[in-house]
Design a protein around this motif. Structure first.
Motif, short mmCIF file in Angstrom:
data_model
loop_
_atom_site.label_atom_id
_atom_site.label_comp_id
_atom_site.label_asym_id
_atom_site.label_seq_id
_atom_site.Cartn_x
_atom_site.Cartn_y
_atom_site.Cartn_z
N ARG A 391 0.72 -1.11 -0.04
CA ARG A 391 -0.04 -0.10 0.15
C ARG A 391 0.64 1.16 0.09
O ARG A 391 0.19 2.28 -0.16
CB ARG A 391 -0.99 -0.02 1.42
CG ARG A 391 -1.73 -1.03 1.26
CD ARG A 391 -2.80 -1.13 0.13
NE ARG A 391 -3.78 -0.10 -0.04
CZ ARG A 391 -4.89 0.06 0.46
NH1 ARG A 391 -5.32 -0.80 1.38
NH2 ARG A 391 -5.59 1.39 0.22
N ASP A 394 3.60 3.67 -4.80
CA ASP A 394 3.08 4.39 -6.13
C ASP A 394 3.55 3.71 -7.33
O ASP A 394 4.50 4.03 -7.80
CB ASP A 394 3.33 5.86 -5.99
CG ASP A 394 2.63 6.76 -7.24
OD1 ASP A 394 2.19 5.90 -8.10
OD2 ASP A 394 2.64 8.06 -6.60
N ARG A 395 2.69 2.68 -7.68
CA ARG A 395 3.09 1.87 -9.09
C ARG A 395 3.19 2.54 -10.30
O ARG A 395 3.89 2.43 -11.06
CB ARG A 395 2.15 0.52 -8.64
CG ARG A 395 2.52 -0.48 -7.59
CD ARG A 395 1.68 -1.84 -8.00
NE ARG A 395 0.27 -1.66 -8.47
CZ ARG A 395 -0.19 -2.13 -9.54
NH1 ARG A 395 0.43 -2.67 -10.30
NH2 ARG A 395 -1.55 -2.15 -9.77
N GLN A 396 2.26 3.69 -10.29
CA GLN A 396 2.24 4.55 -11.43
C GLN A 396 3.46 5.15 -11.56
O GLN A 396 3.88 5.29 -12.54
CB GLN A 396 0.90 5.48 -11.16
CG GLN A 396 0.71 6.42 -12.59
CD GLN A 396 0.57 5.81 -13.87
OE1 GLN A 396 -0.28 4.72 -13.53
NE2 GLN A 396 1.20 6.09 -14.88
N GLU A 397 3.97 5.78 -10.40
CA GLU A 397 5.35 6.48 -10.51
C GLU A 397 6.26 5.34 -10.92
O GLU A 397 7.26 6.01 -11.58
CB GLU A 397 5.48 6.96 -9.11
CG GLU A 397 6.91 7.85 -9.09
CD GLU A 397 7.30 8.20 -7.66
OE1 GLU A 397 8.49 8.21 -7.13
OE2 GLU A 397 6.50 8.60 -6.73
N ASP A 434 -5.37 0.43 -3.68
CA ASP A 434 -4.22 1.42 -4.12
C ASP A 434 -3.56 1.88 -3.07
O ASP A 434 -3.55 1.64 -1.88
CB ASP A 434 -5.12 2.61 -4.97
CG ASP A 434 -5.78 2.03 -6.09
OD1 ASP A 434 -5.49 1.18 -6.63
OD2 ASP A 434 -7.11 2.86 -6.36
N GLN A 435 -2.51 2.86 -3.62
CA GLN A 435 -1.48 3.23 -2.88
C GLN A 435 -2.08 4.20 -1.46
O GLN A 435 -2.97 5.19 -2.04
CB GLN A 435 -0.30 4.08 -3.49
CG GLN A 435 0.75 4.66 -2.53
CD GLN A 435 0.49 5.97 -2.04
OE1 GLN A 435 -0.28 6.83 -2.59
NE2 GLN A 435 1.47 6.19 -1.06
N ASN A 436 -1.98 4.09 -0.29
CA ASN A 436 -2.41 4.99 0.43
C ASN A 436 -1.75 4.76 1.96
O ASN A 436 -1.47 3.92 2.58
CB ASN A 436 -3.92 4.31 0.91
CG ASN A 436 -4.62 5.40 1.93
OD1 ASN A 436 -4.15 5.75 2.99
ND2 ASN A 436 -5.80 5.76 1.37
N THR A 437 -0.92 5.89 2.17
CA THR A 437 0.18 5.93 3.16
C THR A 437 -0.54 5.85 4.54
O THR A 437 -0.17 5.12 5.50
CB THR A 437 0.81 7.43 3.23
OG1 THR A 437 1.46 7.68 1.72
CG2 THR A 437 1.85 7.56 4.26
N MET A 652 9.97 5.36 -0.83
CA MET A 652 8.33 5.47 -0.63
C MET A 652 8.15 4.51 0.91
O MET A 652 7.39 4.79 1.55
CB MET A 652 7.73 4.61 -1.67
CG MET A 652 7.78 5.20 -2.88
SD MET A 652 6.99 4.28 -4.47
CE MET A 652 7.22 5.23 -5.76
#
Length: 807
Positions: A391, A394-397, A434-437, A652
């Motif tokens: 989580r 950021d896989r898009q980055e 999705d990514q969520n810090t 990350m």
């Protein structure tokens, strides 16, 4: 591109036993979270400069670079690699090669037809062979070749050293059909991926005896059946040379000779400039140089890059002054430096001029890079920590970092079992979220990793890794020795004084620990605006620090698993019986997968101490240990991109309080000594695509089983993470002869693999191939297998030129 990080031999070994991640509980609905569907996913087209055969000249030689000399020409042995695959693809029958969409397609050069003719009581497949298909010695390809290969690969005879037998062990018998051109294969158990069998097909002279199978096919193939035949293998020249097969019945090969030449990735720019190779995978640096060469060749301006390009006018003037000055010693040094630079500039300019003769053809390679999380022991044995890592990414980055500079579509991969453009592809990443810090931090808190945890005294607990247990044992032994020494030299009164001192010290540590836990923390569910005001230590009467999975967390995990099992829900037009059957399967899966741990994408339960959401200063801790993961990466020159991705992942993870210890190891030992042996916490490596996920994916995601010596039998599941239900879904899919139903089972398996968070797909690998601009029908093939007989020069003068020509 270089294949560092791809398990050696996995292009074929994948079918084997032994081939670079709000204060309310939120769980995404798996059935509706997908961004791509089977009908909308789009792959990147191949880039091969296609040309009709009548536009391709006959003759000439082409040199094709490979990473290394193949150690074997037997594609079914454990050390077969990508060079083995390329070479055997030009020499031996492939009955169902992959097409541009990543689907198996019948090869008419060898088959007139192949289909299932009976399903009950047993599956029977009938192959009708091309009546012109013959081996290079003139013998017809027929049932004896199929029988010999089945017996060698069935696993029943241990004298055959084979790395894979998947599918062959399901065959009951093979017999001649109505005539010599028909082969009838009867299966003891249904096998959905029957098209994967007998490719490549070896002649019975090789597969008929253990000696010829084990040793005879490693360096020689006397009998072949492709557009080319093997002429020679030279270890001294590091080449494998193929020539036209005079008995080939299909379209005549355009080239006279095809040479596969071993060239290290770091030497390929020079090899291109020297003209010793015409086709080679390249990295982004070489691709940029070719692009600059093409640009510079058209503008006629002096080079603004390369050696000496950053020399300022002032520095150049100073160098000239020193070289012509009165100080003879300084002048000599300056003159030598100027001469060295002049030669470097000249050499670079000559290389750039030669590189103008090449084009870089680009697509996406049929392989994907993943972040692997070793779940065997340590912090990552806890699924909440693995989910937190996932989580945080950021896989898009990460995809944009690698693909965007190359002009390729930068989109994260959404499946472990198919790539975008393949019929079975569907984005299943919603099973994890999705990514969520904030949610990643809450999952870590739920697992007991807090800001003050590194300073706390280790607790007496049965949980933890072997390393943690060993540290506790060592500490206990040291304390016992200390007590024995004190007992001999200290009187009873002294011991009582010491006990009093220890009690006071313990009380002081308790006060410090309470203060450290309160600092920088907030309680999920109590503070509407975390970090907005001063944080107070929680009162035991109003809040509880739940550091182990709570009832609520377990319930949310159960909800996640139930939704994962419903990823391929019954469609609106399904029958009532089908719906009831699927519901029963879901309930069964739910019962199997009940286990403690926070749900994927969930906040920790009410009252759980969690880090402040803004940022985490320093790694988290637990029981006196910091949360630090060992991140292993390859150190070779062809792995710069992979290391760059690793650095971004480390940054990350740092944001959520996970430290990383990056260890760079030699490329040659990266996989064997670290990934396969489990000597890592985090790692980046790739798996090739497949048209047969039920067969090829199972050993990669199978649940590890304990061996008699206490170790784990992991097959190819190097993350050591798996479940019984994932295995069952693979087993069901491989026996499901309805292709649509089999794909639905694979989508369910993929959702489960995402939820387990042992493997996080990042992006499909870029495929950059430098090719002589005059060559057609070759380049970045994407999914498709090459048609070697169509490769050639469109320029007839180039086609008549010798190999190894200087440009």
């Amino acid at each position: 591109m270089s294949h560092v990080g791809v398990p050696r031999g996995t292009v074929r070994k994948r079918r084997s036993l032994a081939l670079l991640t709000a204060g309310v509980l939120t769980i995404p609905a798996l059935a509706g979270c997908s961004s791509d569907s089977e009908g909308t996913s789009r792959g990147v087209p191949q880039d091969i400069a296609p040309a009709a055969r009548d536009r391709v000249a006959d003759g000439s030689t082409v040199n094709w670079a490979v990473d290394a000399m193949p150690t074997t020409l037997n594609a079914f042995q454990a050390d077969a690699d990508s060079a083995t695959t390329k070479i055997t693809g030009a020499l031996l029958p492939t009955l169902f090669p992959m097409d541009a969409a990543g689907q198996p397609k019948l090869n008419p050069d060898y088959l007139e037809s192949a289909k299932i003719i009976e399903r009950e009581p047993k599956q029977v497949v009938l192959y009708k062979l091309n009546q012109q298909a013959v081996w290079s010695d003139g013998r017809e390809i027929g049932a004896p070749d199929f029988v010999a290969q089945w017996r060698a690969l069935s696993g029943k005879d241990s004298a055959f050293w084979t790395a894979r037998n998947a599918g062959y062990e399901r065959i009951e018998k093979i017999e001649r059909g109505a005539d010599d051109l028909q082969v009838r294969v009867t299966f003891a158990k249904p096998y959905a991926d029957w098209r994967s069998l007998f490719s490549p097909l070896y002649p019975k002279e090789i597969t008929g005896k253990p000696d010829t199978f084990n040793d005879g096919a490693r360096t020689a193939l006397k009998n072949t059946a492709g557009p080319f035949q093997l002429k020679s293998v030279s270890k001294a020249k590091r080449t494998v040379t193929l020539t036209r097969n005079p008995r080939w019945w299909g379209d005549k090969a355009k080239l006279d000779t095809l040479v596969f030449r071993a060239v290290a990735p770091e030497d390929r720019t020079k090899a291109l400039a020297d003209g010793t190779v015409h086709i080679t995978d390249v990295d982004a640096t070489t691709a940029d140089r070719i692009a600059l060469a093409l640009r510079d060749g058209s503008n006629g301006q002096p080079l603004t890059h390369g050696p000496g390009a950053d020399l300022t006018p002032a520095a150049a003037l100073r160098s000239w002054a020193l070289a012509h000055g009165s100080d003879e010693e300084q002048a000599e040094i300056a003159q030598a430096a100027r001469e060295k630079n002049r030669k470097a500039v000249a050499a670079y300019g000559a290389e750039q001029k030669a590189l103008r003769g090449y084009a870089v053809r680009k697509s996406l390679e049929p392989a994907y890079t993943q972040l692997a999380l070793n779940g065997e022991s340590g912090p990552l044995a806890d699924d909440r920590v693995r989910r937190a890592v996932a989580r945080a990414l950021d896989r898009q980055e990460l995809a944009e970092t690698v693909l965007k500079p190359l002009g390729l579509p930068a989109k994260p991969l959404g499946s472990h079992l198919a790539l975008a453009g393949q019929p079975g592809y569907k984005d299943g990443s919603g099973a994890l979220g999705d990514q969520n810090t904030k949610e990643a931090q809450a999952l870590l808190a739920d697992a007991g990793w807090t800001q003050g945890g590194a300073a706390e005294k280790p607790k007496d607990t049965k949980a933890g890794s072997e390393a943690e247990k060993k540290d506790a044992d060592d500490k206990k032994d040291a304390e016992d020795e200390k007590k024995d020494a004190e007992k001999e030299s200290t009187e009873k009164t002294g011991a009582e004084e010491k006990k009093t001192d220890k009690d006071e010290e313990k009380a002081d540590r308790a006060d410090d620990s309470a203060a450290s836990r309160a600092e920088g923390l907030y309680i999920v569910g109590q503070d509407d605006k975390p970090g907005a005001g001063p944080v107070q230590a929680p009162d035991a009467s109003t809040a509880t620090h739940v550091l182990a999975p709570s009832r609520a967390a377990a319930a949310q995990s159960l909800a996640l698993l139930r939704q994962a099992s419903a990823v391929s829900a019954v469609s609106e037009d399904s029958t009532t019986a089908e719906a009831a059957s699927k519901a029963a399967a879901q309930d069964k899966a739910t019962a199997q997968d009940k286990q403690p741990g926070g749900a994927a994408g969930a906040y920790a339960p009410l009252g759980t101490a969690a880090p402040a959401p803004a940022s985490v200063k320093g790694p988290l801790g637990k029981d006196g240990k910091t949360l630090t993961l060992r991140f292993v990466l390859p150190s070779g020159p062809g792995s710069q991109s992979l290391r760059g991705v690793g650095d971004r992942i480390a940054a990350m993870l740092e944001k959520i309080g996970i430290g990383t210890e990056i260890t760079k190891v030699p490329d040659e030992s990266y996989f064997k000594d670290h990934i396969a042996s489990g000597d890592y916490d985090l790692a980046l490596y790739s798996w090739p695509a497949t048209a047969y996920p039920a067969t090829d994916g199972r050993p990669i995601y199978a649940k590890p089983e304990p061996a008699t010596d206490g170790s784990l039998l992991v097959e190819q599941n190097y993350t050591r993470v798996g479940t019984d239900h994932i295995d069952q879904l693979f087993d069901q899919a491989v026996a499901e002869l309805d292709e649509k139903a089999a794909r639905e089972l694979m989508k369910q398996a993929d959702a489960r693999i995402w939820a387990a968070a042992g493997s996080i797909p990042l992006f499909q690998r870029p495929q950059l191939v430098a090719v002589d601009k005059k060559l057609a029908n070759v380049g970045a093939f994407g999914f498709a297998a090459p048609r070697y007989q169509d490769i050639g020069f469109t320029d007839r003068q180039a086609a008549g030129s010798p190999a190894d020509r200087k440009k």
